[in-house]
Design a protein around this motif. Structure first.
Motif, mmCIF file in Angstrom:
data_model
loop_
_atom_site.group_PDB
_atom_site.id
_atom_site.type_symbol
_atom_site.label_atom_id
_atom_site.label_comp_id
_atom_site.label_asym_id
_atom_site.label_seq_id
_atom_site.Cartn_x
_atom_site.Cartn_y
_atom_site.Cartn_z
ATOM 1 N N UNK A 173 0.852 -1.185 0.000
ATOM 2 C CA UNK A 173 0.000 0.000 0.000
ATOM 3 C C UNK A 173 0.889 1.236 0.000
ATOM 4 N N UNK A 174 0.509 2.243 -0.774
ATOM 5 C CA UNK A 174 1.287 3.465 -0.813
ATOM 6 C C UNK A 174 0.694 4.467 -1.778
ATOM 7 N N UNK A 175 1.477 5.515 -2.053
ATOM 8 C CA UNK A 175 1.009 6.581 -2.937
ATOM 9 C C UNK A 175 1.494 6.309 -4.359
ATOM 10 N N UNK A 176 0.549 6.115 -5.271
ATOM 11 C CA UNK A 176 0.878 5.840 -6.669
ATOM 12 C C UNK A 176 1.143 7.163 -7.379
ATOM 13 N N UNK A 177 2.369 7.359 -7.812
ATOM 14 C CA UNK A 177 2.737 8.593 -8.510
ATOM 15 C C UNK A 177 2.149 8.643 -9.914
ATOM 16 N N UNK A 178 1.796 7.483 -10.459
ATOM 17 C CA UNK A 178 1.204 7.417 -11.790
ATOM 18 C C UNK A 178 -0.248 7.873 -11.767
ATOM 19 N N UNK A 179 -0.982 7.482 -10.728
ATOM 20 C CA UNK A 179 -2.402 7.840 -10.617
ATOM 21 C C UNK A 179 -2.649 8.985 -9.648
ATOM 22 N N UNK A 180 -1.597 9.442 -8.982
ATOM 23 C CA UNK A 180 -1.701 10.558 -8.030
ATOM 24 C C UNK A 180 -2.754 10.292 -6.950
ATOM 25 N N UNK A 181 -2.694 9.111 -6.388
ATOM 26 C CA UNK A 181 -3.632 8.736 -5.333
ATOM 27 C C UNK A 181 -3.085 7.505 -4.623
ATOM 28 N N UNK A 182 -3.654 7.211 -3.455
ATOM 29 C CA UNK A 182 -3.238 6.029 -2.712
ATOM 30 C C UNK A 182 -3.817 4.775 -3.366
ATOM 31 N N UNK A 183 -2.994 3.760 -3.468
ATOM 32 C CA UNK A 183 -3.393 2.520 -4.111
ATOM 33 C C UNK A 183 -2.829 1.332 -3.341
ATOM 34 N N UNK A 198 15.445 7.602 -6.305
ATOM 35 C CA UNK A 198 14.662 8.732 -5.816
ATOM 36 C C UNK A 198 14.082 8.430 -4.445
ATOM 37 N N UNK A 199 14.177 9.398 -3.536
ATOM 38 C CA UNK A 199 13.658 9.251 -2.190
ATOM 39 C C UNK A 199 12.378 10.067 -2.042
ATOM 40 N N UNK A 200 11.536 9.668 -1.088
ATOM 41 C CA UNK A 200 10.326 10.432 -0.808
ATOM 42 C C UNK A 200 10.251 10.740 0.679
ATOM 43 N N UNK A 201 9.522 11.787 1.010
ATOM 44 C CA UNK A 201 9.375 12.216 2.386
ATOM 45 C C UNK A 201 8.322 11.369 3.099
ATOM 46 N N UNK A 202 8.443 11.249 4.428
ATOM 47 C CA UNK A 202 7.438 10.477 5.179
ATOM 48 C C UNK A 202 6.043 11.045 4.968
ATOM 49 N N UNK A 203 5.064 10.166 4.890
ATOM 50 C CA UNK A 203 3.682 10.576 4.668
ATOM 51 C C UNK A 203 2.943 10.691 5.993
ATOM 52 N N UNK A 204 1.964 11.590 6.026
ATOM 53 C CA UNK A 204 1.065 11.632 7.157
ATOM 54 C C UNK A 204 0.120 10.438 7.070
ATOM 55 N N UNK A 205 -0.402 10.031 8.213
ATOM 56 C CA UNK A 205 -1.319 8.897 8.229
ATOM 57 C C UNK A 205 -2.560 9.249 7.422
ATOM 58 N N UNK A 206 -2.899 8.392 6.489
ATOM 59 C CA UNK A 206 -4.070 8.638 5.650
ATOM 60 C C UNK A 206 -5.174 7.656 5.999
ATOM 61 N N UNK A 207 -6.404 8.112 5.863
ATOM 62 C CA UNK A 207 -7.560 7.245 6.135
ATOM 63 C C UNK A 207 -8.133 6.697 4.841
ATOM 64 N N UNK A 208 -7.340 6.773 3.776
ATOM 65 C CA UNK A 208 -7.799 6.274 2.486
ATOM 66 C C UNK A 208 -8.129 4.790 2.567
ATOM 67 N N UNK A 209 -7.298 4.045 3.259
ATOM 68 C CA UNK A 209 -7.535 2.601 3.364
ATOM 69 C C UNK A 209 -8.850 2.314 4.068
#
Length: 304
Positions: A173-183, A198-209
């Motif tokens: 589970x994570x942020x899809x850069x292709x679809x610009x949304x959590x997948x 390429x590195x990415x910054x820590x994400x805030x907790x999302x309630x998408x799941x």
């Protein structure tokens, strides 16, 4: 690095009667002189290390020295060790062994494993598991090809956040850069997964799941299955949580809650694998789908 080595040496000494300096030096890839200095530091910290002479000599912890067993309260230490050992094998993570060694020091000699977990099966564990876990820990963007439920292949880039093991499969589970949304992606459908620089910054907790789980619940429909005696074990292996009603002739009716059963190709495959051992009673639309699948399959063998 030195502190980690010192802690590891302490726990190894707690779990063994005697360990030679040469064995410790070889394991930690340092010289024996470094091990001698480490032992001096450990003794200075108040840990009662004893030196044993002779052919089988080395270092050990004074008899009677125990760690505080209240650290884990009433947890079953042996069970935790069993689970950790299985996970360390799956992820090829040698660092987990250090945690296992620490747990062993607070367990009783009378402890026995009341739980056995084996996740290390080549059939269910994708080769990308260790790669994805490392990418999550080091925050590397990953790139892979993916085949979705519609059999469409696409290339994706993703900021992986966590791994899930559910429904007998691994997911990331994570942020899809292709679809610009959590997948969420099923690992068995991922191809050529690789970590980028390429590195990415820590994400805030999302309630998408959580919202995805709510949508899943709202679209659940019961599938009613009549299972003949010849297919009872297979049906129960696949749908052990289903409501079951046994009949005098040995058959069984199962009521199985399924997310969008008319679109669930994985479900079709399981039901078709039962052959004449099971019949779908409801929904009628699913009966029609399975009939079409059987007709298409028969076309492949018309010349036989």
């Amino acid at each position: 690095m030195k502190l980690e080595r010192l802690i590891s040496i302490i726990y190894k000494l707690l779990n063994h009667d005697v360990l030679s300096a040469s064995m410790l030096a070889e394991e930690f890839h340092v010289s024996q002189r470094t091990i001698y200095r480490d032992i001096d530091v450990i003794c200075a910290a108040g840990i009662p290390v004893v030196s044993y002479q002779g052919m089988k000599g080395g270092y050990g912890i004074m008899d009677g020295y125990k760690m505080d067993k209240s650290l884990l309260g009433s947890y079953d230490v042996s069970s935790l060790i069993t689970v950790l050992h299985s996970l360390s094998t799956v992820f090829e993570d040698d660092r987990a062994q250090g945690t296992i060694d620490r747990l062993k020091t607070i367990g009783s000699e009378q402890d026995y494993a009341s739980l056995s977990v084996n996740l290390d099966t080549n059939q269910t564990n994708p080769a990308s598991l260790p790669l994805l876990r490392k990418a999550i820990a080091e925050r590397n963007v990953i790139r892979f090809d993916y085949i979705n439920a519609k059999n469409e292949r696409s290339t994706r880039e993703m900021e992986p956040l966590r791994l899930h093991y559910k429904y007998s499969n691994w997911y990331v589970y994570g942020y899809c850069l292709t679809r610009h949304d959590y997948r969420e992606f099923r690992l068995s459908r991922m191809l050529d997964a690789r970590a980028t620089d390429r590195l990415f910054q820590p994400h805030e907790v999302t309630h998408k799941a959580d919202s995805l789980n709510s949508a899943w619940t709202e679209s659940v429909e019961d599938v009613v299955l009549l299972v003949h005696p010849s297919a009872l074990s297979d049906a129960m292996d696949h749908f052990h949580h289903a409501d079951k009603q046994f009949h005098p002739d040995g058959s069984m009716t199962m009521r199985i809650p399924i997310h969008r059963p008319l679109e669930a190709r994985w479900l079709w495959s399981i039901l078709l694998s039962f052959g004449s051992g099971a019949e779908v009673l409801e929904p009628t639309e699913l009966r029609s789908i399975l009939k079409e699948q059987l007709i298409e399959s028969l076309k492949l063998y018309e010349e036989v």
